[in-house]
Design an enzyme around this catalytic site. Sequence first.
Site, PDB file in Angstrom:
ATOM      1  N   HIS A  11      19.806  16.985  13.883  1.00 11.55           N
ATOM      2  CA  HIS A  11      19.143  16.534  12.661  1.00 11.55           C
ATOM      3  C   HIS A  11      17.638  16.355  12.888  1.00 11.55           C
ATOM      4  CE1 HIS A  11      18.342  13.242   9.545  1.00 11.55           C
ATOM      5  NE2 HIS A  11      18.691  14.309   8.848  1.00 11.55           N
ATOM      6  N   GLU A  38      18.732  21.218  11.903  1.00 10.08           N
ATOM      7  CA  GLU A  38      18.393  21.035  10.490  1.00 10.08           C
ATOM      8  C   GLU A  38      16.960  20.571  10.436  1.00 10.08           C
ATOM      9  OE1 GLU A  38      18.067  18.147   6.938  1.00 10.08           O
ATOM     10  OE2 GLU A  38      17.569  17.922   9.049  1.00 10.08           O
ATOM     11  N   ASP A  40      13.482  19.864   7.319  1.00  4.35           N
ATOM     12  CA  ASP A  40      13.118  19.725   5.902  1.00  4.35           C
ATOM     13  C   ASP A  40      11.826  20.472   5.619  1.00  4.35           C
ATOM     14  OD1 ASP A  40      15.141  17.444   5.472  1.00  4.35           O
ATOM     15  OD2 ASP A  40      13.908  16.717   7.136  1.00  4.35           O
ATOM     16  N   HIS A  53       9.735  15.692   6.647  1.00  4.11           N
ATOM     17  CA  HIS A  53      10.729  15.014   5.810  1.00  4.11           C
ATOM     18  C   HIS A  53      10.102  14.207   4.679  1.00  4.11           C
ATOM     19  CE1 HIS A  53      13.425  11.729   4.589  1.00  4.11           C
ATOM     20  NE2 HIS A  53      14.363  12.648   4.709  1.00  4.11           N
ATOM     21  N   GLU A 113      16.483  22.573   4.791  1.00  8.83           N
ATOM     22  CA  GLU A 113      16.668  21.713   3.616  1.00  8.83           C
ATOM     23  C   GLU A 113      15.404  21.712   2.769  1.00  8.83           C
ATOM     24  OE1 GLU A 113      17.681  17.524   4.203  1.00  8.83           O
ATOM     25  OE2 GLU A 113      17.193  17.172   2.087  1.00  8.83           O
TER      26      GLU A 113
HETATM   27  O1  G3P Z   1      20.476  17.722   5.438  1.00  8.01           O
HETATM   28  C1  G3P Z   1      21.087  16.538   5.855  1.00  8.01           C
HETATM   29  C2  G3P Z   1      20.142  15.365   5.784  1.00  8.01           C
HETATM   30  O2  G3P Z   1      18.965  15.713   6.440  1.00  8.01           O
HETATM   31  C3  G3P Z   1      19.843  14.937   4.376  1.00  8.01           C
HETATM   32  O3  G3P Z   1      19.038  13.792   4.288  1.00  8.01           O
HETATM   33  O4  G3P Z   1      16.948  12.519   4.087  1.00  8.01           O
HETATM   34  O5  G3P Z   1      17.741  13.213   6.340  1.00  8.01           O
HETATM   35  O6  G3P Z   1      16.824  14.907   4.764  1.00  8.01           O
HETATM   36  P1  G3P Z   1      17.571  13.613   4.903  1.00  8.01           P
HETATM   37 MG    MG Z   2      17.121  16.674   5.921  1.00  5.54          MG
END
Ligand code: G3P
Ligand code: MG
Length: 247
Positions: A11, A38, A40, A53, A113
Amino acid sequence: MKLDLPQVIGHRGAALAAPENTLESFREAHRQGARWVEFDVGLTADDQILVMHDDTLDRTTNGKGPAHAQTLAALKQLDAGFWFGKQFTGIKLPTLAETVALLAELDMMCNVEIKGSSRNAETTKAVMTELRRTWPADKPKPLVSSFEIECLRGAQAEAPEFPRGYLIGGRPLDWLAQARSIAAATINIDNDHATQPWMAELKQPGYGVLVWTVNAPERAARLIEWGADGVFTDAPGAVLARLAKGV
Ligand code: G3P
Ligand code: MG
């Protein structure tokens, strides 16, 4: 190529061990054994794709205020590592293209994401265009996810060959209709709501199920036992070590 979902997705890279959403964090996830990360993405003021993020710079850089109101050149001046630890001083915010290049070098997969904003349509178009331009042709396509159905619709219209992950918090009543409407490959659910019956309901129509964000290895094992395909975790090494023992 069929999407082969991993049990462990780093993450924001390996966010407990390196500054999140930086190339160093993706390298760290790789060092810990993760095959997927993952991260953002959002648009800068000059329409470049920034990996970050938050909406604001304050938490993860030495800058202040809205992140996406700045140009990439200005954002590249910032330090995105010092806040996490002195040894990370000087690390820069990465772009999507820089991240894809590193993942190609490390032979890693990813979940991109798309963060919601007032520029959902432009962001999605830019991200999908960039992924088409940069993602290695000989690799399976990465998963593109969003909490924003508008972004998922845009991703489907722009580049339907990239599988889509429908991100949800809680248990929205219309989840199945929404997932069908964008031909989702996965439903990405939050850990707090991840019960065994909810998982069964999601799996029944055949969706892949990914759970965010799971840092406790024992909890990850339980979720996999219940039928989750994988978990997003800030500690990929610890979760991989637990899963290697079986669930
Ligand atoms: O994509 C999973 C997770 O990352 C979603 O929430 O706020 O950590 O981007 P966030
Ligand atoms: Mg995320």
